[in-house]
Design an enzyme around this catalytic site. Structure first.
Site, PDB file in Angstrom:
ATOM      1  N   THR A 292     -18.884   4.100  26.961  1.00 23.56           N
ATOM      2  CA  THR A 292     -19.029   3.032  25.976  1.00 23.56           C
ATOM      3  C   THR A 292     -20.181   3.309  25.027  1.00 23.56           C
ATOM      4  O   THR A 292     -21.054   4.137  25.300  1.00 23.56           O
ATOM      5  CB  THR A 292     -19.318   1.679  26.642  1.00 23.56           C
ATOM      6  OG1 THR A 292     -20.658   1.695  27.171  1.00 23.56           O
ATOM      7  CG2 THR A 292     -18.329   1.359  27.726  1.00 23.56           C
ATOM      8  N   ASP A 293     -20.195   2.579  23.928  1.00 27.80           N
ATOM      9  CA  ASP A 293     -21.398   2.512  23.103  1.00 27.80           C
ATOM     10  C   ASP A 293     -22.362   1.544  23.781  1.00 27.80           C
ATOM     11  O   ASP A 293     -21.981   0.783  24.685  1.00 27.80           O
ATOM     12  CB  ASP A 293     -21.050   2.044  21.690  1.00 27.80           C
ATOM     13  CG  ASP A 293     -22.002   2.603  20.640  1.00 27.80           C
ATOM     14  OD1 ASP A 293     -23.154   2.922  20.987  1.00 27.80           O
ATOM     15  OD2 ASP A 293     -21.593   2.703  19.471  1.00 27.80           O
ATOM     16  N   CYS A 294     -23.602   1.586  23.358  1.00 29.21           N
ATOM     17  CA  CYS A 294     -24.645   0.801  24.023  1.00 29.21           C
ATOM     18  C   CYS A 294     -24.374  -0.702  23.897  1.00 29.21           C
ATOM     19  O   CYS A 294     -24.232  -1.229  22.788  1.00 29.21           O
ATOM     20  CB  CYS A 294     -26.001   1.136  23.407  1.00 29.21           C
ATOM     21  SG  CYS A 294     -27.380   0.315  24.192  1.00 29.21           S
ATOM     22  N   ALA A 296     -21.731  -2.361  24.670  1.00 31.67           N
ATOM     23  CA  ALA A 296     -20.375  -2.739  24.263  1.00 31.67           C
ATOM     24  C   ALA A 296     -19.679  -3.626  25.294  1.00 31.67           C
ATOM     25  O   ALA A 296     -18.886  -4.500  24.926  1.00 31.67           O
ATOM     26  CB  ALA A 296     -19.541  -1.490  24.015  1.00 31.67           C
TER      27      ALA A 296
END
Length: 765
Positions: A292-294, A296
């Protein structure tokens, strides 16, 4: 132990290790805490945090994000940050503790930001991707990625969160600078080069890192150009445009992928099972890791609101195909309990752990978990890499205007006034995702021009004039006095993605640095900094207009992260250079172009509008989009592929052979390109395709090939392309690729609005 036996197949090692792991150890492999929080740097020594030690001992840590990242967000400064050698030693301390104090001795995956250079103290800062795309030089970009991989892996970084493969649809978006441009084909070519450059021939090499493709998908098409906003896109456009670069990079062997924050048609990408499981893993056969992105997953419950709480969000994400969570908050808190309570199948967790472990084995971390500090010290910021940064910055500069041949400047021509807020602001030319830099490491435009005229320093006058933002005109008087004494004026203006590095301010009346307790931010671009306008911020235009009144030759240099729409400058400046954020060697590169040591060969990869009201203005819109507004037409000021040179190029003898092919056939397109001028230079020969009539609507023209050719004065070269199914197909009514029989137009030329064309017929198969 089978999993420690490097002679065994990776699959067998993974299954053996997985069978030995407890639930807590499995979940530990799926989390990625912030790496800079795992240690303290005190008097040149590394001390591991007690919280990190406990985490290792109580189940382990699969990965760490940004162990070596330095910027205002992490709070790591030049003073507190780690040198190349010490950074490698810190990673070794972390790995040693994880291996020696966890039950199974699993090494940690160290993940780092490397969008345009490793985001660590001492690393080489290359130009931002928007500049890299403007080079149209795939081979040079691949070479740059090799350099970035060498610097990152030498310190122990094993995976990077790049390349960014978003297709820019609205340049008001603050992350435009992180992208290669508005065309999916060009982005796809750069994507393949990035994977090849970063990953090399083997992931377990000492100079290779795993590439993470981001942001999957549609992130550059957000509503209103607002970061992470909703995306309104049909399935066909998604398949044809935004997914194309990702597919190309997956085919090239990309090891990791990161879903975007945004939603598409109401479904957040983080939990879009159709995309992650159906398209990515099912149709494309991707077998790597998805991270994931941070933050998310937290956003699912607090932002998208598709989950009632953190546990529900974590379950949704892992069941959709997420393998690792950047920051590790939701997975670490909720997954184990969800399994114990029967709300999450253990098999889902096991599958995610397999993918994480497989990547670690492929990277060779079990055999070689430690970095070589001496190698890091020698490799990072090396002379070779600095020279490469200068070369690639020079190739990314686009000459937009050169009225009367005012450029190149003569080294013997009078005094030069270098004026503007970006003339000598070193952080302003680096772009976002940049670590703190000593001023001596970065050459500004002022520094580059002074270097060219080092024997006569009195010929270079300097004044900042104003800031990027704000309405202060107190520097105008001094700037105008410098301009009045000069024979030529170089105005260096634009934007800034520089975060607060504690640099204080400047005296607008003298240009001298000053430190105050009230630092002002000039940041008007970068992540989270989206704009309503594409005009220059603050009073920069007014300053240029006042200088113009003096009647001196006026050269404007843009240092910026998104297109600038300033009709007055387009009309009144004698010459305009678009340098984007050119990196640490950008000042040298700009000076090289200004004085003719480098012939500009950059070409636009984003269309520059006359006015923000024209948006969207990307070149490959549908033919039904309309031709004008009440006030003006819909044509951009500078079209896609545009860029001038100090020489001229001629095109002749365009041929398409054979002129008729079956749907699975190929044709050779060839054209003679001649340097008809008096200087050596490079031309970017661009090939576009038009499908004259199709079952569903198509763009008027689409880029399907390009070649950058270097020609001496008078030299000619026959440039060839192959056109086949890949270049002629589109997504049909059944959402599958199709090459329809019929007429196609093949266009070859210097930019999208200046081409020569020929007919190609696709006959019935």
């Amino acid at each position: 132990m089978i999993y420690k036996d490097k002679t065994k197949p990776i699959g067998e090692r993974v299954e053996h290790l997985l069978g030995l792991m407890t639930l807590e150890e499995k979940v530990g492999q799926l989390i990625q805490p912030f790496g800079w929080q795992t240690y303290e740097h005190i008097d040149g020594k590394i001390k591991l945090a007690e919280s990190f030690k406990r985490q290792v001992e109580n189940g382990g840590v699969g990965s760490l994000y940004g162990v070596l990242r330095a910027d205002p967000w992490t709070g790591v400064t030049l003073e507190s940050g780690l040198s190349p050698r010490l950074g490698a030693e810190a990673v070794n301390e972390i790995q040693r503790y994880a291996i020696e104090h966890s039950r199974l001795g699993i090494p940690i995956l160290i993940g780092e930001e490397c969008s345009h250079g490793h985001m660590a103290i001492g690393a080489t800062v290359f130009p931002v991707p928007l500049s890299l795309g403007s080079t149209w030089n795939v081979d040079l970009y691949r070479e740059m990625c090799r350099a970035v991989a060498r610097e990152t892996r030498s310190q122990g970084g094993a995976v990077t969160y790049s390349p960014v493969l978003d297709v820019v649809r609205d340049p008001r978006w603050g992350r435009t600078e992180e992208c290669f441009g508005e065309d999916a084909y060009l982005i796809g070519q750069m994507a393949v080069a990035s994977v090849e450059g970063l990953q090399g021939e083997r992931l377990d090499s000492e100079d290779s890192v795993a590439a993470t493709l981001k942001h999957f998908v549609g992130y550059g098409s957000s509503e209103g150009g607002r970061n992470a906003g909703p995306v309104h896109m049909g399935r066909r456009e998604l398949l044809e445009v935004d997914l194309l670069p990702f597919r190309k990079a997956v085919e090239a062997g990309a090891a990791s992928i990161m879903p975007a924050y945004n939603e598409i048609d109401g479904v957040p990408c983080t939990t879009n099972k159709e995309l992650l499981d159906g398209v990515l893993r099912g149709e494309w056969g991707f077998d790597g890791m998805v991270i994931t992105d941070c933050g998310a997953i937290d956003m699912l419950a607090s932002g998208h609101d598709v989950a009632g709480d953190g546990e529900e969000a974590a379950i949704q994400a892992i069941e959709a195909g997420i393998d690792m969570e950047m920051s590790g908050e939701m997975f670490g808190k909720h997954l184990a309990e969800a399994v114990r309570a029967g709300r999450l199948d253990t098999a889902v967790v096991d599958q995610a752990v397999r993918r994480v472990l497989e990547l670690k084995f492929r990277l060779g971390l079990f055999e070689a978990p430690y970095a070589d500090p001496a190698r890091a010290e020698a490799m990072i910021g090396s002379r070779e890499h600095v020279e490469l940064a200068r070369k690639i910055a020079g190739e990314g500069i686009v000459l937009l205007k050169n009225e009367g041949g005012v450029l190149p400047l003569s080294a013997a021509a009078g005094k030069i006034a270098v004026i503007g807020p970006n003339a000598d602001a070193h952080y302003n030319q680096l772009g976002d995702y940049t670590s703190p830099q000593p001023r001596s490491k970065v050459t500004t435009v002022l520094g580059g021009i002074r270097g060219k005229l080092a024997d006569t320093p009195e010929r270079v006058l300097y004044a900042p004039g104003c800031r990027i933002k704000g309405d202060s005109r107190e520097g105008f008087e001094f700037a105008l006095s410098c301009a009045e004494r000069a024979d030529t004026v170089v105005m260096v203006v634009g934007g800034s993605s520089a975060r607060d590095f504690g640099e204080g301010s400047i005296d607008l009346r003298t240009g001298a640095s000053k430190v105050t307790g009230n630092t002002e931010s000039d940041m008007d671009c970068g992540e989270g900094i989206d704009r309503m306008s594409l005009r220059l911020s603050g009073v920069q235009l007014e300053l240029i207009q006042e200088v113009h009144k003096l009647g001196k030759p006026l050269i404007v240099v843009y240092i910026n992260g998104r297109p600038i729409a300033e009709p007055w400058i387009d009309e009144h400046a004698d010459a305009i250079l678009e340098a984007w954020y050119p990196g640490q060697e950008g000042g040298h590169a700009v000076a090289d172009v200004l004085f003719g040591d480098v012939n500009p060969s950059g070409r636009l990869t984003v269309s520059i509008p006359k006015h923000v009201g024209q948006l969207p203005v990307y070149y490959n819109g549908k033919r039904s989009r309309g031709k004008r507004y009440l006030e003006d037409d819909t044509q951009p000021r500078y079209p896609f592929g545009y860029g001038l040179s100090y020489t001229e190029f001629g095109y002749a003898n365009l041929t398409v052979q054979p002129a008729s092919i079956p749907p699975d056939g190929t044709a050779k397109v060839a054209v003679d390109v001649t340097n008809t001028g008096s200087r050596a230079g490079a031309e970017v020969v661009q090939l576009y395709v038009t499908d004259v009539a199709s079952a569903v609507t198509r763009p008027a023209m689409e880029l399907k090939g390009f070649r950058k050719v270097y020609l001496a004065p008078g030299e000619s070269r026959r440039v060839e392309f192959t056109v086949g199914a890949e270049e002629l197909q589109y997504i049909g009514r059944d959402y599958k690729p199709v090459v329809e029989p019929g007429e196609f137009r093949i266009h070859v030329g210097r930019h999208v609005n200046e081409t020569w064309s020929a007919k190609l017929i696709v006959r019935e198969g």
